[in-house]
Design a protein around this motif. Structure first.
Motif: not given
Length: 384
Positions: A83-89, A301-307, A351-359
């Motif tokens: 589970d990957f979440r991107h947050k904004i402040q 702090t809000l979650v604007d994207y989640e996969n 937070n130090g992690n990157t989502e990989i879409l392809k590859g």
């Protein structure tokens, strides 16, 4: 004439010499290029021969293999979907739906002030009394006149029921009584305006008048606030207009009291403020209500994207060259572990992690340490 012929001959001889010299240089260059090509072919054949010899020696002498080992020591991690979440402040502030300023409703001098800033008050509690002696006198006059009007009306009613007197006399007495009743109700309402009462339970924030001061209708006299309907509001960039809904989770930090709590979005405005291109987002307050004050700063702090099934790698392992982004993975080939350079398409980073879409795919082994020493195809050893 002879001098001219000699000069022409000299120029011709110099041109022929320059041409012969140029031809000589071209021939020398071609020879050097040919020699370089032979050497490169020889190096290539020798390299292949050396690799074949090393392979044969490894099979016969393992110690030789260890001595000649040119592999890179690395750490690696198998990729699993997570589970990957991107947050904004965003910056927010405390607000209250019951933060009001009370104004005078009638003209008069201030006769009594019953509260000071900071006092807690109850609903309908008397806060300020404005002189209303004129209205009180008017009420007394109306009450006296109304008593007489009622007496006359009752007598006229009795006579009318006995068929004595005229209907006009009865109707005039009735009209007089009802008119005075309405005038008395109006005067009573005017008297109520002279008594400023608390519209709800709350705290007095400021008192803007003094005893004896003349006030006019509409003049602000007292401000008060209630903690019963506190909430947080924040202006969010229109870039996120479709990313938040009512009920989304929010983490709140209050720097002034160094407290945090979790809550949810209570409402999202879909109107863009043209002045700063933002929309308003409101958040429920469910903790530390007694320590909050309107306009107090808060960090949301809000979650604007989640996969929920994302391929995620540490952001450090993603490298770039003149073509684009890449990572190194480990693949097994001929009983050897080798580094493989893989082109990727990255998604969001948080937070130090990157989502990989392809590859890369689930199960691939990504080099997490030693990747800067790795090159495509080099042997690697896993650190224990």
């Amino acid at each position: 004439m002879r001098r001219t012929i000699k000069m022409r001959n000299s120029i011709l001889i110099l041109a022929i010499a320059a041409l012969l010299g140029s031809c000589g240089k071209t021939t020398d260059t071609d020879k050097l290029k040919a020699k370089l090509e032979r050497i490169e072919k020889d190096i290539q054949s020798k390299t292949i021969e050396a690799a074949e010899l090393k392979e044969q020696i490894r099979e016969l002498d393992p110690e030789f293999s260890k001595a000649k080992d040119q592999s890179v020591l690395v750490n690696a991690e198998a990729i699993n979907k997570s589970d990957f979440r991107h947050k904004i402040q965003v910056q927010g502030e405390v607000a209250s739906r019951k933060n009001i300023t009370l104004a005078a409703e009638t003209m008069g001098s201030v006769e009594q002030i019953n509260v000071t800033p900071g006092d807690m008050v109850k609903r309908n509690q008397l806060l300020v009394k404005i002189d209303a002696s004129t209205t009180l006198n008017r009420i007394q006059e109306l009450k006296t006149a109304l008593d007489l009007a009622k007496t006359i009306f009752n007598k006229q009613k009795n006579l009318w029921e006995q068929e004595i007197g005229t209907e006009v006399q009865y109707l005039e007495a009735k009209n007089r009584k009802e008119t005075l009743e309405r005038q008395l109700a109006t005067a009573q309402s005017q008297l109520d305006m002279a008594y400023v009462r608390a519209p709800f339970n709350g705290r007095i924030n400021d008192v803007n008048i003094n005893i004896g001061e003349l006030v006019q209708p509409g003049l602000p006299i007292i401000s008060m606030v209630s903690q019963e309907e506190m909430y947080l509001k924040a202006a969010v960039s229109e870039e996120y207009i479709n990313d938040f809904d009512k009920g989304d989770s929010v983490e709140v930090y209050l720097p002034s009291i160094k407290k945090s709590f979790s809550t949810v979005v209570s409402s999202v405005s879909y109107v863009i403020n043209p002045a700063n291109r933002t929309f308003q987002l409101e958040v429920k307050v469910n903790e530390f209500i007694d320590r909050l004050k309107p306009n107090q700063f808060a960090r949301l702090t809000l979650v604007d994207y989640e996969n929920e099934s994302a391929i995620v790698v540490p952001s450090d392992v993603v490298q770039q060259d003149n073509i684009g982004d890449f990572v190194f993975i480990i693949e097994s080939k001929d009983n050897h572990k080798k580094a493989k350079k893989v082109r990727i398409e990255r998604g969001k980073t948080y937070n130090g992690n990157t989502e990989i879409l392809k590859g890369i795919n689930e199960g691939d082994v990504v080099i997490t340490d030693g990747y800067r020493e790795a090159v495509n195809g080099i042997d690697v050893r896993l650190a224990k």
